[in-house]
Design an enzyme around this catalytic site. Structure first.
Site, short mmCIF file in Angstrom:
data_model
loop_
_atom_site.label_atom_id
_atom_site.label_comp_id
_atom_site.label_asym_id
_atom_site.label_seq_id
_atom_site.Cartn_x
_atom_site.Cartn_y
_atom_site.Cartn_z
N SER A 1 0.18 -2.63 -15.87
CA SER A 1 -0.45 -2.75 -14.56
C SER A 1 -0.68 -1.40 -13.90
O SER A 1 -1.41 -1.32 -12.93
CB SER A 1 0.37 -3.66 -13.64
OG SER A 1 1.57 -3.07 -13.25
N LYS B 1 -1.57 3.44 -6.72
CA LYS B 1 -1.81 2.16 -7.39
C LYS B 1 -2.14 1.09 -6.35
O LYS B 1 -1.53 1.04 -5.27
CB LYS B 1 -0.56 1.77 -8.19
CG LYS B 1 -0.69 0.50 -9.01
CD LYS B 1 0.56 0.30 -9.85
CE LYS B 1 0.59 -1.02 -10.58
NZ LYS B 1 1.81 -1.18 -11.41
N SER C 1 5.66 -1.14 -16.39
CA SER C 1 4.32 -0.67 -16.04
C SER C 1 4.21 0.79 -15.63
O SER C 1 3.12 1.24 -15.30
CB SER C 1 3.73 -1.56 -14.95
OG SER C 1 3.43 -2.83 -15.48
#
Length: 469
Positions: A154, A79, A178
């Protein structure tokens, strides 16, 4: 129409554990696997918009001589809010020019030490603030089950890539849901570990209330369990009991509380009904299940929002110091600015909010003296369409829509307790709907045992069974 890349290439329909076995047995090579993952990503990303940074050449080079570890050679994405050496960390925004990180952050160092080969960075919502990655200039991250829907939260980029079959496992982190929100939206397993369970970058460790936990998104319980087992070999918080090697259901019958009421919001009738069907399944499996009120106090939603908003204020104030001279606060979206303004208006209440958030751990501990596990829906309503949560609608409207959808996940970020979303239900139109199980601090092993049991009782549906692009 769904979008996925499952095929008969080197990745096949294997999860990460299965792929590890195939590599070890010599049925496929690491270069073949990495090339297949790159090809799959290219195939789906034009539609999904999930990739923030491509590192194809680096991945192919590493594939020729992969590092050791249980997952040696298994492709992944990280990420884009953690540092990976040689790649910029863009945080889901174009408000600054990203510079390549000089070294791996603490999380990436631990994550990649398990043998995973990163193909690059996965997209997130701007600075991780929204429950939908819909940037006004960079575009949305779309759900592979239905590209007209959001992939959620996210960690949307990681979720979209795993659900679509580009990679079997990807990094995610969770400051308000998230890991679990996109797991619910895209039909994945998403476990938020106990606070401190995994290594974290310095910025996350310095938060006044450590909301964020790192983990992974996977298509199987065994992949999530194997990752925690292997991560524990690299980094171990000695204040927590070890997770160990959880490969099967537990024998203990559990005391399970069930609620369909979140922090100030109740689940929709469809979601509530699905939750009660999951409760009935748990009863059939021999667990003791009873309805309970939500453990969060009435002040929780407002306190969490104010603290969350204060992080936006800190970002605006320290943006240039953190991201360099190219940082332009005027390029940040309306949600980020709206959260910052909310925090400034209510600044006098912030110390009290922080104090109450810190006390939620004790509230949760008392709840878990009576109940081993809490069952609730991961999200209060079905996954919304792309555009519903777009920041261009204005702060007030977007915030209201976010609160309607995300009413259950933030509690565990405040308490620090582990929680897992499992793809145990679906909506009337066939979209995934996650059910969330949480336990007391340090009890990931119990959640994984129960997750194994539920996966066997109600096998998860994946996109590989759907029509291809």
């Amino acid at each position: 129409m769904s979008v996925h890349a499952f095929s008969d290439d080197a990745l096949g329909h294997l999860d990460a554990v299965g792929l590890t076995a195939a590599i070890a047995a010599g049925r496929v090579s690491v270069p073949e696997v990495v090339d297949a993952a790159i090809a799959r990503t290219e195939r789906v990303d034009a539609t999904l918009g999930a990739v923030a940074w491509r590192a194809w050449d680096r991945a192919r080079t590493e594939a020729r001589s992969p590092r050791g570890g249980f997952f040696s050679g298994v492709p992944t994405f990280v990420k884009d809010n953690v540092d990976v050496a040689g790649m910029p960390t863009l945080h889901g925004t174009d408000a600054f020019v990203g510079r390549p990180a000089r070294r791996d952050g603490d999380l990436a160092r631990m994550y990649l030490a398990t043998g995973l080969v990163t193909l690059g960075k996965a997209r997130l919502s701007e600075l991780g603030f929204s429950a939908a990655a819909e940037h006004p200039r960079l575009g949305p991250v779309r759900n592979p089950w239905d590209p007209s829907r959001t992939a959620g939260a996210s960690s949307a980029g990681s979720a979209a890539l795993v659900a679509a079959g580009a990679v079997p496992i990807a990094h995610a982190n969770d400051g308000g849901g998230s890991i679990r929100i996109p797991a619910s939206a895209t039909g994945l397993v998403g476990l938020k570990p106990t606070r401190g369970r995994l290594a974290q970058d310095v910025l996350m460790r310095r938060m006044p209330v450590r909301l964020v936990s790192d983990g992974v998104l996977t298509r199987s319980v065994r992949d999530t369990a194997a990752f925690l087992r292997e991560a524990e070999k690299v980094y171990r918080d000695l204040s927590l009991p070890p997770v160990g090697d959880i490969t099967r259901p537990g024998r203990q019958r559990l005391r399970i509380g069930v609620t369909t009421a979140g922090a100030g919001r109740a689940a929709s009738p469809e979601v509530a009904a699905a939750t009660l069907r999951t409760a009935a399944l748990l009863e059939e499996l021999g667990h003791h299940v009873e309805e309970v009120p939500a453990p969060a106090p009435e002040s929780f939603a407002d306190d969490f929002l104010l603290y969350w908003a204060s992080l936006a204020t800190a970002t605006l104030a320290g943006g240039r110091r953190q991201h360099g001279r190219t940082f332009d606060r005027d390029q940040l979206d309306e949600l980020t600015h709206g959260l910052s303004a909310h925090a400034r208006r209510h600044l006098v209440r912030l110390p009290g909010a922080v104090a109450r958030l810190r006390r939620t751990s004790a509230v949760s501990a008392r709840f878990h003296e009576r109940h081993d596990v809490l069952l609730c829906p991961t999200l209060a309503t079905a996954t919304p369409a792309v555009g519903h949560l777009a920041p261009g609608h204005g702060y007030a409207q977007v915030l209201e829509r976010l609160l309607e959808w995300v009413a259950f996940t933030p509690w565990h970020n405040a308490t620090g307790d582990p929680a897992v979303s499992l793809p145990l239900a679906s909506t009337a139109d066939g979209l995934p709907l996650g059910m969330m199980l949480s336990a007391a601090s340090g009890r990931e092993a119990l959640l994984l045992e129960l997750s194994h049991e539920l996966e066997l009782a109600r096998p998860f549906t994946h996109l590989c069974r759907s029509a291809a692009v």
